[in-house]
Scaffold this motif. Structure first.
Motif, short mmCIF file in Angstrom:
data_model
loop_
_atom_site.label_atom_id
_atom_site.label_comp_id
_atom_site.label_asym_id
_atom_site.label_seq_id
_atom_site.Cartn_x
_atom_site.Cartn_y
_atom_site.Cartn_z
N ALA A 1 0.83 -1.21 0.00
CA ALA A 1 0.00 0.00 0.00
C ALA A 1 0.86 1.25 0.00
O ALA A 1 0.56 2.25 -0.67
CB ALA A 1 -0.92 -0.01 1.22
N ARG A 2 1.99 1.19 0.74
CA ARG A 2 2.91 2.32 0.76
C ARG A 2 3.75 2.37 -0.52
O ARG A 2 4.00 3.44 -1.08
CB ARG A 2 3.83 2.24 1.98
N ALA A 3 4.18 1.18 -0.99
CA ALA A 3 5.07 1.12 -2.16
C ALA A 3 4.35 1.52 -3.44
O ALA A 3 4.99 1.94 -4.42
CB ALA A 3 5.64 -0.28 -2.31
N ALA A 4 3.02 1.37 -3.48
CA ALA A 4 2.28 1.63 -4.72
C ALA A 4 2.29 3.09 -5.11
O ALA A 4 2.07 3.43 -6.28
CB ALA A 4 0.84 1.13 -4.57
N ALA A 5 2.53 3.95 -4.14
CA ALA A 5 2.49 5.39 -4.43
C ALA A 5 3.58 5.76 -5.44
O ALA A 5 4.76 5.53 -5.21
CB ALA A 5 2.68 6.18 -3.13
N GLY A 6 3.15 6.32 -6.57
CA GLY A 6 4.09 6.82 -7.56
C GLY A 6 4.67 5.77 -8.48
O GLY A 6 5.59 6.07 -9.25
N ARG A 7 4.15 4.55 -8.45
CA ARG A 7 4.67 3.53 -9.36
C ARG A 7 3.56 2.59 -9.77
O ARG A 7 2.51 2.49 -9.12
CB ARG A 7 5.83 2.75 -8.72
N THR A 8 3.80 1.92 -10.88
CA THR A 8 2.85 0.93 -11.39
C THR A 8 3.14 -0.41 -10.71
O THR A 8 4.30 -0.83 -10.62
CB THR A 8 3.00 0.77 -12.91
N VAL A 9 2.08 -1.08 -10.24
CA VAL A 9 2.25 -2.36 -9.56
C VAL A 9 1.41 -3.41 -10.29
O VAL A 9 0.22 -3.20 -10.54
CB VAL A 9 1.81 -2.29 -8.08
N LEU A 10 2.08 -4.50 -10.67
CA LEU A 10 1.41 -5.62 -11.32
C LEU A 10 1.55 -6.83 -10.41
O LEU A 10 2.66 -7.26 -10.12
CB LEU A 10 2.03 -5.89 -12.69
N VAL A 11 0.42 -7.35 -9.95
CA VAL A 11 0.42 -8.44 -8.96
C VAL A 11 -0.23 -9.68 -9.56
O VAL A 11 -1.32 -9.62 -10.11
CB VAL A 11 -0.35 -8.02 -7.68
N VAL A 12 0.49 -10.81 -9.46
CA VAL A 12 -0.07 -12.11 -9.82
C VAL A 12 -0.28 -12.87 -8.53
O VAL A 12 0.64 -12.96 -7.71
CB VAL A 12 0.87 -12.88 -10.76
N ALA A 13 -1.46 -13.41 -8.33
CA ALA A 13 -1.73 -14.08 -7.06
C ALA A 13 -2.77 -15.18 -7.21
O ALA A 13 -3.67 -15.09 -8.04
CB ALA A 13 -2.20 -13.07 -6.02
N HIS A 14 -2.59 -16.21 -6.40
CA HIS A 14 -3.64 -17.20 -6.20
C HIS A 14 -4.51 -16.78 -5.01
O HIS A 14 -5.72 -16.95 -5.00
CB HIS A 14 -3.03 -18.58 -5.90
#
Length: 596
Positions: free
Chosen positions: A523-536
């Motif tokens: 939640a903190r890291a997402a600020a100002g960058r694109t986040v692509l998450v793969v999850a089960h």
């Protein structure tokens, strides 16, 4: 191409060193042959005195002749020792330099190949290639190359002396040499494929050992020790059987060559003696020829060892060169120098593994600065999309764009400098915690390391370690728990401050506390960058801006967590399966969050 030619072509920058080493080997062999000739001359002095060969050179006194011969012998031995030192130094340095360059080139080439290459080649076989095969080439250059050169040179030199003294005896003395060479080549032809088979069997054995050592906990947990020991025994038996085939032939070389040597030596001893008794050959010449026959023929007995070493080395050369000849994927010249905004677009992307379709025209957009999740069952194509994005694979059709730029025309390495990747099973190097967080940097910034660890909620457990950030993590992070390794991997990604953050099943193997910590970090890291998450695990992605549900290489649903639950489709079914909640309960649980 013959493996020796392949090695020569690779070693082109070292030709000057090889030529100089050869010169010292030849010079040493010349000095090595001269003492036997001087012995014959000394016998001639003792027998013929004032009528000796040396007397005809202007030294009539026999004592002075012997003093002169003694001085010459001492000088020859000194030069022989000097040249032996020089060729040993040069060949061994060349062997060390070449094995270093071979290993580095093979490893560098392997790093430039797609990561799936290691999976298809098997890591144990590659370890055998990078270690044992390279060492086999080094052993050949250390001793075998010099031996082959010196046997050839001594044959030429001694053969010339024989013909100068008596052509008839020379013909008898060298008669075994063609037989020896024919035998050596006959054995070599049969040994080469057997040694290649032995190297393959050794690689299979190495792969089995590597795999079992990595999975020892599972082997013991399933009480499968006897089962795996039987597997290892079969692999070891295969290696032993392949080696036994080669040994049967290599063991025959030495006796066969010794018999041929005996024929030449007996011929010289008998026929030369008869000529000397008849007065057709001087006593000194006869003595020299008997000694030279030993020098000419006995080194041939080492052809067995030389042939053995040569064939093992050539089998290894072929394996190394086959790896180096593996074609590299094309690398476009265009680079990404400035930090990208991070907007991604997959446009009708298709891909198949060996004819098996994995993606069927996938299209999706990841706006810059947004968090987008990919979920779905095993084999749905999620990880394939990530490999295509990172440039590990290339689409069969369609395109992937970053900020509108087609990545097919961009050097993948320049793209990866702006991307941080956290895998399901994070790779940790055998160094300290700080080394792993600042992975890839020689001079890490301690303040940035700690800041990244705090952002990944790893600082608390790192501070409790005996040496804090200087604490070793062990091989593969063995001294840390799975959750701790994952937090270190996330801290490493945050230390890089990427434009794009990719998480591939980063929470699938961690406990609930670690998952919650990673979610807070994201939640903190997402600020100002694109986040692509793969999850089960859907709880990991429930707060993503958009969730794409994949099934058999297609996107079947897209939307936010609440939207997908409301549709009561595939995502809602997966949610109920994982949480046991009804849709009403899930909606009520999400209502406060939605309101906030």
């Amino acid at each position: 191409m013959h493996p020796l030619r392949r090695l020569f072509a690779f070693a082109r920058p070292y030709r000057r060193d090889a030529v100089l080493a050869t010169v010292w080997s030849v010079a040493n062999k010349v000095m090595d042959v001269l003492p036997e000739i001087l012995i014959g001359v000394a016998v001639d002095v003792v027998v013929n005195r004032q009528d000796s060969f040396v007397a005809r050179l202007g030294v009539p006194d026999p004592v002075h002749q012997l003093v002169l011969l003694t001085a010459a012998t001492a000088l020859v031995w000194a030069f022989e020792s000097l040249f032996e030192y020089l060729y040993a130094l040069k060949w061994r340095r060349l062997a060390q330099d070449l094995q270093h360059v071979l290993r580095q080139s093979a490893y560098g080439h392997l790093q430039a190949l797609p990561p799936d290459t290691i999976a298809t080649q098997r890591s144990g076989r590659l370890m055998a290639l990078l270690n044992e095969d390279v060492n086999q080439v080094e052993r050949f250059l250390n001793t075998g190359a010099n031996d082959l050169i010196q046997v050839f040179v001594s044959s030429l030199l001694i053969g010339a002396v024989f013909f100068l003294l008596t052509a008839d005896l020379a013909a008898l003395a060298i008669l075994p040499i063609p037989l020896i060479l024919v035998a050596a080549f006959w054995f070599q032809k049969r040994l080469a494929p057997r040694y290649a088979g032995a190297r393959d069997a050794a690689a299979t054995l190495s792969a089995r050992l590597t795999n079992n050592l990595r999975g020892m906990a599972t082997i013991q947990a399933y009480t499968a020790e006897a089962f795996e020991a039987a597997h290892l025994e079969r692999a070891s038996d295969g290696f032993r059987a392949r080696n036994a085939e080669a040994i049967r032939y290599s063991a025959m070389i030495h006796p066969a060559i010794r018999i041929a040597v005996l024929i030449g030596f007996v011929a010289t001893l008998l026929y030369g003696g008869v000529l000397t008794l008849r007065g057709e050959l001087g006593v000194g010449s006869y003595s020299a020829l008997v000694f030279l026959t030993q020098r000419l023929l006995w080194p041939m007995t080492r052809l067995a060892d030389m042939t053995d070493l040569y064939n093992r080395a050539m089998a290894s050369v072929n394996r190394i060169m086959d790896l180096l000849d593996a074609p590299l994927p094309p690398r476009p010249a265009r680079t990404l120098d400035a930090r990208p905004a991070g907007a991604l677009a997959f446009e009708d992307v298709r891909f198949a593994y060996a004819g098996r379709p994995a993606l069927h025209g996938v299209s999706l957009e990841v706006p810059a600065g947004r968090t987008v999740a990919l979920v779905g069952g095993t084999g749905s194509g999620k990880s394939t999309l990530l490999k295509l994005l990172l440039g590990f694979l290339r689409p069969d059709a369609g395109r992937i764009a970053l900020d509108g730029l087609d990545l097919a025309g961009v050097d993948p390495q320049s793209l990866r400098r702006h991307v941080a990747y956290v895998a399901q099973e994070p790779f940790l190097t055998d160094g300290s915690v700080a080394d792993n967080i600042a992975y890839g940097e020689r001079d890490a910034d301690p303040a940035r390391v700690e800041a990244a660890a705090r952002a990944a909620e790893a600082h608390a457990f790192v501070a409790s370690l005996p040496d804090g950030y200087a604490s070793p993590v062990g091989e593969g992070g063995a001294q840390l728990s799975g959750g701790q390794r994952q937090r270190i991997a996330l801290a490493r990604a945050l230390y890089r401050d990427p434009a794009i953050l990719i998480l591939d099943e980063a929470t699938s193997a961690v406990d609930n506390e670690t998952e919650a910590a990673i979610q807070r970090s994201l939640a903190r890291a997402a600020a100002g960058r694109t986040v692509l998450v793969v999850a089960h695990r859907l709880s990991t992605v429930r707060h993503a801006d958009v969730i794409h549900v994949m099934d058999h290489g297609r996107i079947v649903e897209s939307g936010s967590h609440d939207e997908l639950l409301t549709r009561d489709g595939t995502y809602a079914g997966l949610w109920r399966l994982q949480t046991g909640e009804t849709l009403d309960a899930a909606a009520q649980a999400d209502a406060p969050a939605a309101a906030g």
